[in-house]
Design a protein around this motif. Structure first.
Motif, PDB file in Angstrom:
ATOM      1  N   SER A  78    -124.528  37.721  44.870  1.00 22.79           N
ATOM      2  CA  SER A  78    -125.098  37.878  43.582  1.00 22.79           C
ATOM      3  C   SER A  78    -126.804  37.942  43.845  1.00 22.79           C
ATOM      4  O   SER A  78    -127.042  37.600  44.928  1.00 22.79           O
ATOM      5  CB  SER A  78    -125.134  36.514  42.643  1.00 22.79           C
ATOM      6  OG  SER A  78    -126.025  35.681  43.405  1.00 22.79           O
ATOM      7  N   ASP A  79    -127.602  38.519  42.753  1.00 26.76           N
ATOM      8  CA  ASP A  79    -128.813  38.444  43.215  1.00 26.76           C
ATOM      9  C   ASP A  79    -129.556  37.250  43.852  1.00 26.76           C
ATOM     10  O   ASP A  79    -130.469  37.185  44.636  1.00 26.76           O
ATOM     11  CB  ASP A  79    -129.731  38.869  41.903  1.00 26.76           C
ATOM     12  CG  ASP A  79    -129.327  40.476  41.662  1.00 26.76           C
ATOM     13  OD1 ASP A  79    -128.696  41.177  42.636  1.00 26.76           O
ATOM     14  OD2 ASP A  79    -129.406  41.108  40.570  1.00 26.76           O
ATOM     15  N   ALA A  92    -133.235  44.315  41.826  1.00 22.66           N
ATOM     16  CA  ALA A  92    -132.388  43.370  41.334  1.00 22.66           C
ATOM     17  C   ALA A  92    -131.649  43.952  39.829  1.00 22.66           C
ATOM     18  O   ALA A  92    -132.602  44.624  39.395  1.00 22.66           O
ATOM     19  CB  ALA A  92    -133.202  42.144  40.881  1.00 22.66           C
ATOM     20  N   ASN A  93    -130.741  43.329  39.511  1.00 28.35           N
ATOM     21  CA  ASN A  93    -130.155  43.739  38.077  1.00 28.35           C
ATOM     22  C   ASN A  93    -131.272  43.391  37.117  1.00 28.35           C
ATOM     23  O   ASN A  93    -131.716  42.533  36.986  1.00 28.35           O
ATOM     24  CB  ASN A  93    -128.812  42.949  38.012  1.00 28.35           C
ATOM     25  CG  ASN A  93    -127.800  43.708  38.598  1.00 28.35           C
ATOM     26  OD1 ASN A  93    -127.301  44.738  38.662  1.00 28.35           O
ATOM     27  ND2 ASN A  93    -127.262  42.879  39.834  1.00 28.35           N
ATOM     28  N   PRO A  94    -130.986  44.279  35.937  1.00 27.59           N
ATOM     29  CA  PRO A  94    -132.008  44.059  34.830  1.00 27.59           C
ATOM     30  C   PRO A  94    -131.562  42.564  34.158  1.00 27.59           C
ATOM     31  O   PRO A  94    -132.488  42.038  33.710  1.00 27.59           O
ATOM     32  CB  PRO A  94    -131.440  45.327  33.741  1.00 27.59           C
ATOM     33  CG  PRO A  94    -130.984  46.325  34.773  1.00 27.59           C
ATOM     34  CD  PRO A  94    -130.392  45.741  35.792  1.00 27.59           C
ATOM     35  N   ALA A  95    -130.257  42.233  34.212  1.00 28.45           N
ATOM     36  CA  ALA A  95    -129.951  40.895  33.694  1.00 28.45           C
ATOM     37  C   ALA A  95    -130.669  39.761  34.395  1.00 28.45           C
ATOM     38  O   ALA A  95    -130.893  38.686  33.764  1.00 28.45           O
ATOM     39  CB  ALA A  95    -128.254  40.845  33.424  1.00 28.45           C
ATOM     40  N   THR A  96    -130.562  40.030  35.555  1.00 29.49           N
ATOM     41  CA  THR A  96    -131.104  38.845  36.370  1.00 29.49           C
ATOM     42  C   THR A  96    -132.645  38.898  36.397  1.00 29.49           C
ATOM     43  O   THR A  96    -133.159  37.755  35.978  1.00 29.49           O
ATOM     44  CB  THR A  96    -131.178  39.383  38.115  1.00 29.49           C
ATOM     45  OG1 THR A  96    -129.747  39.450  38.362  1.00 29.49           O
ATOM     46  CG2 THR A  96    -131.465  38.472  39.079  1.00 29.49           C
ATOM     47  N   GLY A 101    -137.222  36.173  34.393  1.00 31.98           N
ATOM     48  CA  GLY A 101    -138.502  36.566  33.794  1.00 31.98           C
ATOM     49  C   GLY A 101    -138.900  35.359  32.634  1.00 31.98           C
ATOM     50  O   GLY A 101    -139.988  34.889  32.558  1.00 31.98           O
ATOM     51  N   THR A 102    -137.830  35.451  31.718  1.00 32.82           N
ATOM     52  CA  THR A 102    -137.874  34.578  30.740  1.00 32.82           C
ATOM     53  C   THR A 102    -137.910  32.914  31.110  1.00 32.82           C
ATOM     54  O   THR A 102    -138.847  32.378  30.522  1.00 32.82           O
ATOM     55  CB  THR A 102    -136.664  34.457  29.765  1.00 32.82           C
ATOM     56  OG1 THR A 102    -136.653  35.811  29.116  1.00 32.82           O
ATOM     57  CG2 THR A 102    -136.786  33.719  28.491  1.00 32.82           C
ATOM     58  N   ALA A 103    -136.920  32.733  32.129  1.00 26.94           N
ATOM     59  CA  ALA A 103    -137.072  31.375  32.628  1.00 26.94           C
ATOM     60  C   ALA A 103    -138.414  31.077  33.075  1.00 26.94           C
ATOM     61  O   ALA A 103    -138.927  29.946  33.252  1.00 26.94           O
ATOM     62  CB  ALA A 103    -136.095  31.152  33.722  1.00 26.94           C
ATOM     63  N   LEU A 104    -139.150  32.062  33.904  1.00 25.58           N
ATOM     64  CA  LEU A 104    -140.537  31.609  34.687  1.00 25.58           C
ATOM     65  C   LEU A 104    -141.207  31.545  33.396  1.00 25.58           C
ATOM     66  O   LEU A 104    -142.447  30.802  33.615  1.00 25.58           O
ATOM     67  CB  LEU A 104    -140.955  32.917  35.350  1.00 25.58           C
ATOM     68  CG  LEU A 104    -140.022  33.080  36.711  1.00 25.58           C
ATOM     69  CD1 LEU A 104    -140.573  34.297  37.574  1.00 25.58           C
ATOM     70  CD2 LEU A 104    -140.643  31.651  37.704  1.00 25.58           C
ATOM     71  N   ASP A 105    -141.290  32.136  32.353  1.00 29.40           N
ATOM     72  CA  ASP A 105    -142.241  32.124  31.288  1.00 29.40           C
ATOM     73  C   ASP A 105    -142.156  30.888  30.750  1.00 29.40           C
ATOM     74  O   ASP A 105    -143.267  30.178  30.406  1.00 29.40           O
ATOM     75  CB  ASP A 105    -141.992  33.126  30.226  1.00 29.40           C
ATOM     76  CG  ASP A 105    -143.184  33.243  29.122  1.00 29.40           C
ATOM     77  OD1 ASP A 105    -144.236  33.724  29.643  1.00 29.40           O
ATOM     78  OD2 ASP A 105    -142.878  33.107  28.003  1.00 29.40           O
ATOM     79  N   SER A 157    -138.680  45.621  40.071  1.00 26.53           N
ATOM     80  CA  SER A 157    -137.330  44.888  40.123  1.00 26.53           C
ATOM     81  C   SER A 157    -137.218  44.115  41.653  1.00 26.53           C
ATOM     82  O   SER A 157    -135.976  43.999  42.075  1.00 26.53           O
ATOM     83  CB  SER A 157    -136.413  46.173  40.403  1.00 26.53           C
ATOM     84  OG  SER A 157    -136.302  46.939  41.437  1.00 26.53           O
ATOM     85  N   SER A 158    -138.367  43.862  42.201  1.00 25.88           N
ATOM     86  CA  SER A 158    -138.445  42.994  43.381  1.00 25.88           C
ATOM     87  C   SER A 158    -138.849  41.624  43.097  1.00 25.88           C
ATOM     88  O   SER A 158    -139.644  41.503  42.346  1.00 25.88           O
ATOM     89  CB  SER A 158    -139.413  43.907  44.513  1.00 25.88           C
ATOM     90  OG  SER A 158    -139.088  45.054  44.622  1.00 25.88           O
TER      91      SER A 158
END
Lengths: 335, 146
Positions: A78-79, A92-96, A101-105, A157-158
């Motif tokens: 997995s990513d 990385a997969n868009p879902a990852t 991104g949301t979690a970091l926010d 995506s990195s």
């Protein structure tokens, strides 16, 4: 003469039957209920719509793929596993990226009260074996020294991590699964669907849904209240699920990013309603960690609804859910 | 008269008047309408039955994602215990309008803590055994968040 009277009558019958078939096949409504295990929990899918069977299978497959390809810490491919091992990944997969991104926010907006780099810390806690044992203090302190979401950088995506923290998206995985289910359902002719990934729920469809909020002091059929929501995701973080009791203290799985020990602030559960599954999941943990006042402000920042339940069964409800929550026996709204 | 017939054949809607003035004959009788309405009602009822027919509290026992038993809890008299063929072994107590995990050999006993399931929409899960009991039926909530 006889024929001329029969013909239109026959035409009416044929038209009526054709109309009924057309309506029946147009609705084409079938109902399916399927379940599986994913995201370290039980996943159930209920769908009413065209080809509900195929859609339910596709939803379960999408959730499994989200787990296996993107978010799992146990699947080495997995990513997130690759990121934790290699410290840097590209493509990385868009879902990852969406979940991350949301979690970091939420990490930023909660000023670190919510932190997705607690992986090595939560690994030291054993909430599954039934053994009521605290982690080694030295190991816990060492693991805590690596915690800090600021070490994660995302560019396109990195993704890369500085230092040693281990990313754990367990606190958003169930919500991310709800999001991927909704994305898939939107492409099908589904009239309505209820997807439960553990206690995170996706309500999909043009009607009001009733969601029971688990009574933190009761069993699975006991509710502290019932929320009425339209299309939305609902997630709860509570101290009653994973945890153990030791010397009169409840040690549960919502860990403080400051101490590495379970958050003890008088709350027993926080439920969050949001359009986004990742957000509802992340916010339920973040709001729990922040407590009633800070958590309510954070939920408001995201226009999410929140329900806080304290250990004395007092319930704090955000203004946007005030008319949507019916409290049940033993629970009273805060004054 | 022949003109009236050809008009009726030309257009379906032209053939729809309930009474032909030229013939003074009812083309569609009241009975036809009642029959058509009955047909529609039966079809609608069948469709609704297919989609929403769940009047009672039904427990569904699932192991490894496969349904292995469905029990109408309203019809249960007394109580009995089912031992599921899982590893670790788990037992399910079936009672009138209630079902619960009891005496499970799983380590965290979360399944037992779920208590008795008595309402539609509630479920108890034994993750180590991959066993689930859930309750279906009419009314009640659509889902439970926990």
């Amino acid at each position: 003469m006889k024929r001329s009277v029969l013909a239109p009558r026959l035409a009416v019958y044929i038209a009526a039957i054709a109309l009924l078939f057309a309506v029946a096949s147009g609705l084409g409504m079938s109902q399916s209920e399927k379940s599986d295990f994913a995201m370290d929990t039980f996943v159930s899918v209920k769908i009413i719509g065209k080809d509900s069977d195929g859609t339910a299978d596709a939803v379960l497959a999408a959730i499994k793929s989200l787990e296996g390809d993107c978010l799992s810490r146990t699947n080495k491919e997995s990513d997130i596993s690759e990121l934790n091992l290699l410290r840097s990944i590209s493509g990385a997969n868009p879902a990852t990226l969406n979940a991350l991104g949301t979690a970091l926010d939420v990490c930023k907006k909660s000023a670190g009260a919510f932190d997705i780099t607690l992986g090595a810390v939560s690994d030291l806690w054993d909430f599954k074996s039934g053994a009521a044992a605290l982690p080694d203090e030295g190991l816990l302190a060492a693991a805590m020294s690596d915690v800090g979401y600021g070490s994660i950088s995302v560019s396109g995506s990195s993704v890369s991590i500085e230092g040693n923290p281990q990313i754990d998206l367990g606190s958003v995985g169930k919500g991310a699964a709800c999001d991927s289910a909704r994305e898939l359902l939107a492409q099908t002719q589904t009239k309505e669907a209820v997807v439960s990934v553990g206690g995170s729920v996706l309500l999909f469809g043009q009607r009001d849904f009733e969601v029971g909020v688990r009574d933190p002091f009761g069993g699975a059929s006991d509710f502290a209240g019932v929320l009425t929501v339209s299309s939305a995701c609902v997630s709860t973080s509570g101290i009653y699920e994973r945890g153990f009791d030791l010397n009169g203290t409840r040690y549960h799985h919502i860990l403080s990013s400051q101490t590495g020990y379970p958050v003890q602030n008088g709350l027993v559960s926080v439920t969050v309603v949001s359009e986004s599954g990742v957000l509802s999941d992340a916010l339920s943990t973040a709001c729990f960690a922040l407590g009633v006042e800070g958590g309510m402000a954070l939920a408001e920042e995201y226009s999410a609804g929140a329900v806080f339940i304290t250990e004395d069964k007092t319930v704090y409800v955000s203004d946007n859910l005030a008319g949507s929550l019916e409290l049940l026996g033993g629970y009273a709204a805060a004054e | 008269m022949s003109a009236t017939i050809s008009q009726a054949r030309l257009s379906f809607w032209a053939a729809m008047p309930l009474r032909s003035d030229t013939m003074n004959i009812k083309l569609i009788k009241k009975g036809d309408i009642i029959l058509a309405a009955c047909l529609a009602a039966v079809c609608a009822a069948l469709m609704c039955f297919g989609i929403f027919s769940k009047g009672e509290l039904v427990a569904v026992i699932t192991v490894n994602g496969e349904v292995c038993d469905k029990i109408n809890l309203g019809e249960v008299k007394g109580s009995y215990t089912l031992e599921l063929a899982t590893e670790p072994a788990v037992k399910v107590l079936v009672e009138n309008n209630a079902i619960s995990f009891v005496g499970s050999e799983c380590p965290d006993k979360l399944c037992e803590k779920a208590g008795k399931l008595t309402k539609k929409g509630s479920a108890a899960v034994c993750l180590p055994a991959k066993a689930v009991i859930s309750v279906e039926g009419s009314g009640g909530v659509d889902a439970v968040t926990y």
